[in-house]
Design a protein around this motif. Sequence first.
Motif, PDB file in Angstrom:
ATOM      1  N   SER A 134     -30.697 -34.283  25.695  1.00 41.87           N
ATOM      2  CA  SER A 134     -30.882 -33.428  24.905  1.00 41.87           C
ATOM      3  C   SER A 134     -32.002 -32.976  24.516  1.00 41.87           C
ATOM      4  CB  SER A 134     -29.812 -33.455  23.533  1.00 41.87           C
ATOM      5  OG  SER A 134     -30.434 -34.507  22.750  1.00 41.87           O
ATOM      6  N   SER A 135     -33.006 -33.892  24.582  1.00 40.89           N
ATOM      7  CA  SER A 135     -34.273 -33.494  24.012  1.00 40.89           C
ATOM      8  C   SER A 135     -35.533 -33.452  25.356  1.00 40.89           C
ATOM      9  CB  SER A 135     -34.613 -34.356  22.902  1.00 40.89           C
ATOM     10  OG  SER A 135     -34.739 -35.701  23.224  1.00 40.89           O
ATOM     11  N   MET A 136     -35.228 -34.187  26.400  1.00 35.37           N
ATOM     12  CA  MET A 136     -36.220 -34.313  27.199  1.00 35.37           C
ATOM     13  C   MET A 136     -35.800 -33.515  28.528  1.00 35.37           C
ATOM     14  SD  MET A 136     -38.454 -36.516  26.114  1.00 35.37           S
ATOM     15  CE  MET A 136     -38.351 -36.607  24.242  1.00 35.37           C
ATOM     16  N   PRO A 137     -37.008 -33.185  29.147  1.00 35.40           N
ATOM     17  CA  PRO A 137     -38.521 -33.232  29.091  1.00 35.40           C
ATOM     18  C   PRO A 137     -38.790 -32.351  27.819  1.00 35.40           C
ATOM     19  CG  PRO A 137     -38.454 -32.116  31.058  1.00 35.40           C
ATOM     20  CD  PRO A 137     -36.832 -32.594  30.739  1.00 35.40           C
ATOM     21  N   GLN A 138     -39.867 -32.601  26.942  1.00 38.06           N
ATOM     22  CA  GLN A 138     -40.061 -31.853  25.759  1.00 38.06           C
ATOM     23  C   GLN A 138     -40.268 -30.637  26.008  1.00 38.06           C
ATOM     24  OE1 GLN A 138     -43.059 -33.712  23.428  1.00 38.06           O
ATOM     25  NE2 GLN A 138     -41.851 -33.996  21.639  1.00 38.06           N
ATOM     26  N   ASP A 139     -41.005 -30.179  27.343  1.00 36.48           N
ATOM     27  CA  ASP A 139     -41.177 -28.663  27.516  1.00 36.48           C
ATOM     28  C   ASP A 139     -39.997 -27.948  28.099  1.00 36.48           C
ATOM     29  OD1 ASP A 139     -41.387 -29.985  29.912  1.00 36.48           O
ATOM     30  OD2 ASP A 139     -43.192 -29.203  30.527  1.00 36.48           O
ATOM     31  N   ALA A 140     -38.799 -28.789  28.214  1.00 37.53           N
ATOM     32  CA  ALA A 140     -37.866 -28.081  29.186  1.00 37.53           C
ATOM     33  C   ALA A 140     -36.584 -28.704  28.792  1.00 37.53           C
ATOM     34  CB  ALA A 140     -37.898 -28.062  30.648  1.00 37.53           C
ATOM     35  N   PRO A 141     -36.244 -29.101  27.349  1.00 35.29           N
ATOM     36  CA  PRO A 141     -35.113 -29.841  26.873  1.00 35.29           C
ATOM     37  C   PRO A 141     -33.707 -29.313  27.508  1.00 35.29           C
ATOM     38  CG  PRO A 141     -36.205 -28.776  24.896  1.00 35.29           C
ATOM     39  CD  PRO A 141     -37.038 -28.401  26.112  1.00 35.29           C
ATOM     40  N   GLN A 142     -32.807 -30.216  27.722  1.00 38.17           N
ATOM     41  CA  GLN A 142     -31.394 -29.976  28.311  1.00 38.17           C
ATOM     42  C   GLN A 142     -31.569 -29.329  29.718  1.00 38.17           C
ATOM     43  OE1 GLN A 142     -29.553 -27.492  25.401  1.00 38.17           O
ATOM     44  NE2 GLN A 142     -29.745 -29.089  23.756  1.00 38.17           N
TER      45      GLN A 142
ATOM     46  N   GLU B  84     -28.889 -36.944  37.047  1.00 35.63           N
ATOM     47  CA  GLU B  84     -30.592 -37.071  37.008  1.00 35.63           C
ATOM     48  C   GLU B  84     -30.701 -37.994  35.804  1.00 35.63           C
ATOM     49  OE1 GLU B  84     -33.439 -33.212  38.328  1.00 35.63           O
ATOM     50  OE2 GLU B  84     -31.983 -32.976  36.466  1.00 35.63           O
ATOM     51  N   THR B  85     -30.091 -37.725  34.490  1.00 32.71           N
ATOM     52  CA  THR B  85     -30.238 -38.458  33.274  1.00 32.71           C
ATOM     53  C   THR B  85     -29.884 -39.983  33.506  1.00 32.71           C
ATOM     54  OG1 THR B  85     -30.050 -36.374  32.042  1.00 32.71           O
ATOM     55  CG2 THR B  85     -29.871 -38.673  30.924  1.00 32.71           C
TER      56      THR B  85
ATOM     57  N   CYS C 127     -45.999 -37.086  30.471  1.00 29.40           N
ATOM     58  CA  CYS C 127     -46.207 -37.375  28.956  1.00 29.40           C
ATOM     59  C   CYS C 127     -45.936 -39.129  28.785  1.00 29.40           C
ATOM     60  CB  CYS C 127     -44.936 -36.673  28.103  1.00 29.40           C
ATOM     61  SG  CYS C 127     -44.979 -34.763  28.199  1.00 29.40           S
ATOM     62  N   HIS C 128     -45.087 -39.541  29.529  1.00 32.39           N
ATOM     63  CA  HIS C 128     -44.630 -41.001  29.274  1.00 32.39           C
ATOM     64  C   HIS C 128     -45.502 -41.886  30.217  1.00 32.39           C
ATOM     65  CE1 HIS C 128     -41.553 -40.490  26.102  1.00 32.39           C
ATOM     66  NE2 HIS C 128     -41.159 -39.505  26.921  1.00 32.39           N
ATOM     67  N   GLY C 129     -46.427 -41.435  30.962  1.00 30.60           N
ATOM     68  CA  GLY C 129     -47.571 -42.110  31.765  1.00 30.60           C
ATOM     69  C   GLY C 129     -46.604 -42.758  33.058  1.00 30.60           C
ATOM     70  N   ALA C 130     -47.645 -43.593  34.007  1.00 27.31           N
ATOM     71  CA  ALA C 130     -47.379 -44.173  35.130  1.00 27.31           C
ATOM     72  C   ALA C 130     -46.321 -45.350  34.713  1.00 27.31           C
ATOM     73  CB  ALA C 130     -48.124 -44.574  36.017  1.00 27.31           C
ATOM     74  N   ASP C 131     -45.352 -45.719  35.320  1.00 25.15           N
ATOM     75  CA  ASP C 131     -44.533 -46.991  34.986  1.00 25.15           C
ATOM     76  C   ASP C 131     -43.883 -46.892  33.736  1.00 25.15           C
ATOM     77  OD1 ASP C 131     -44.763 -48.096  37.585  1.00 25.15           O
ATOM     78  OD2 ASP C 131     -46.622 -49.194  36.937  1.00 25.15           O
ATOM     79  N   ALA C 132     -43.864 -45.763  33.000  1.00 23.60           N
ATOM     80  CA  ALA C 132     -43.350 -45.558  31.995  1.00 23.60           C
ATOM     81  C   ALA C 132     -44.046 -46.143  30.707  1.00 23.60           C
ATOM     82  CB  ALA C 132     -41.591 -45.946  31.714  1.00 23.60           C
ATOM     83  N   ALA C 133     -45.286 -46.689  30.963  1.00 23.26           N
ATOM     84  CA  ALA C 133     -46.057 -47.446  30.205  1.00 23.26           C
ATOM     85  C   ALA C 133     -46.653 -46.817  28.788  1.00 23.26           C
ATOM     86  CB  ALA C 133     -47.438 -47.942  30.950  1.00 23.26           C
ATOM     87  N   GLY C 134     -46.177 -45.171  28.840  1.00 19.21           N
ATOM     88  CA  GLY C 134     -47.007 -44.701  27.899  1.00 19.21           C
ATOM     89  C   GLY C 134     -48.106 -43.813  28.088  1.00 19.21           C
ATOM     90  N   ALA C 135     -48.436 -42.702  27.472  1.00 23.39           N
ATOM     91  CA  ALA C 135     -49.612 -41.510  27.549  1.00 23.39           C
ATOM     92  C   ALA C 135     -49.590 -40.917  26.194  1.00 23.39           C
ATOM     93  CB  ALA C 135     -49.469 -41.040  28.904  1.00 23.39           C
TER      94      ALA C 135
ATOM     95  N   ASN D  87     -41.010 -39.544  37.830  1.00 19.85           N
ATOM     96  CA  ASN D  87     -42.192 -39.210  38.298  1.00 19.85           C
ATOM     97  C   ASN D  87     -42.436 -37.703  38.147  1.00 19.85           C
ATOM     98  OD1 ASN D  87     -43.068 -41.859  38.688  1.00 19.85           O
ATOM     99  ND2 ASN D  87     -42.541 -41.976  40.735  1.00 19.85           N
ATOM    100  N   GLU D  88     -41.419 -36.909  38.724  1.00 18.83           N
ATOM    101  CA  GLU D  88     -41.397 -35.436  38.383  1.00 18.83           C
ATOM    102  C   GLU D  88     -41.364 -34.980  37.082  1.00 18.83           C
ATOM    103  OE1 GLU D  88     -38.527 -31.921  39.508  1.00 18.83           O
ATOM    104  OE2 GLU D  88     -38.359 -33.708  40.785  1.00 18.83           O
ATOM    105  N   LYS D  89     -40.524 -35.400  36.201  1.00 18.06           N
ATOM    106  CA  LYS D  89     -40.359 -34.875  34.903  1.00 18.06           C
ATOM    107  C   LYS D  89     -40.705 -35.568  33.792  1.00 18.06           C
ATOM    108  CE  LYS D  89     -36.231 -32.580  36.798  1.00 18.06           C
ATOM    109  NZ  LYS D  89     -35.387 -31.409  36.618  1.00 18.06           N
ATOM    110  N   CYS D  90     -40.898 -36.832  33.760  1.00 20.66           N
ATOM    111  CA  CYS D  90     -41.400 -37.515  32.703  1.00 20.66           C
ATOM    112  C   CYS D  90     -42.682 -38.300  32.347  1.00 20.66           C
ATOM    113  CB  CYS D  90     -40.253 -39.047  32.399  1.00 20.66           C
ATOM    114  SG  CYS D  90     -38.646 -38.457  32.703  1.00 20.66           S
TER     115      CYS D  90
END
Length: 154
Positions: A101-109, A115-116, A65-73, A59-62
């Motif tokens: 390595s690639s997420m979140p897109q605005d702060a990869p790694q 956490e991951t 972009c990926h939407g509520a409940d990971a349903a996409g946005a 909810n904080e980091k993803c």
Amino acid sequence: GFKDLELMMKTRVGVFAIVGITAFVLSHVPVHAGQETTKTTWDGVYSKGQAAKGEAVYNEKCQKCHGADAAGADAPSLADSGFAGDWDGLTLAQLFDRTRSSMPQDAPQSMGREETANIIAYLLSKNNFPAGEADLSERGEMLGTIKYVATKPQ
């Protein structure tokens, strides 16, 4: 004197023979990183508590972009047949490494291993894989033994 030296030499030769044979046998045992899978995503490889921690991180980091409940946005869903198809047959080590390595897109790694792992546990729960007793490991060699299997085995 001489008998002691003779016994010591025989013992040393024996030890070196055992070490040599063991090394030879082990060098011929196939060890393919990430290919010797022993579990699948259907084997309860994360805990409910870990998935709850993962939801908070998600909810904080993803979510943005990926939407509520990971349903996409703006970014694709992480809880649908497309996601399952993309990862089917791969290991959780591969999903973990890609996420880390690639997420979140605005702060990869920027995310730590724990956490991951928690986020992956949350995604497993959103994809309807069963929870187990133990947390999903954050160690690559452990994650490499778990295969993502999209369809429940019969």
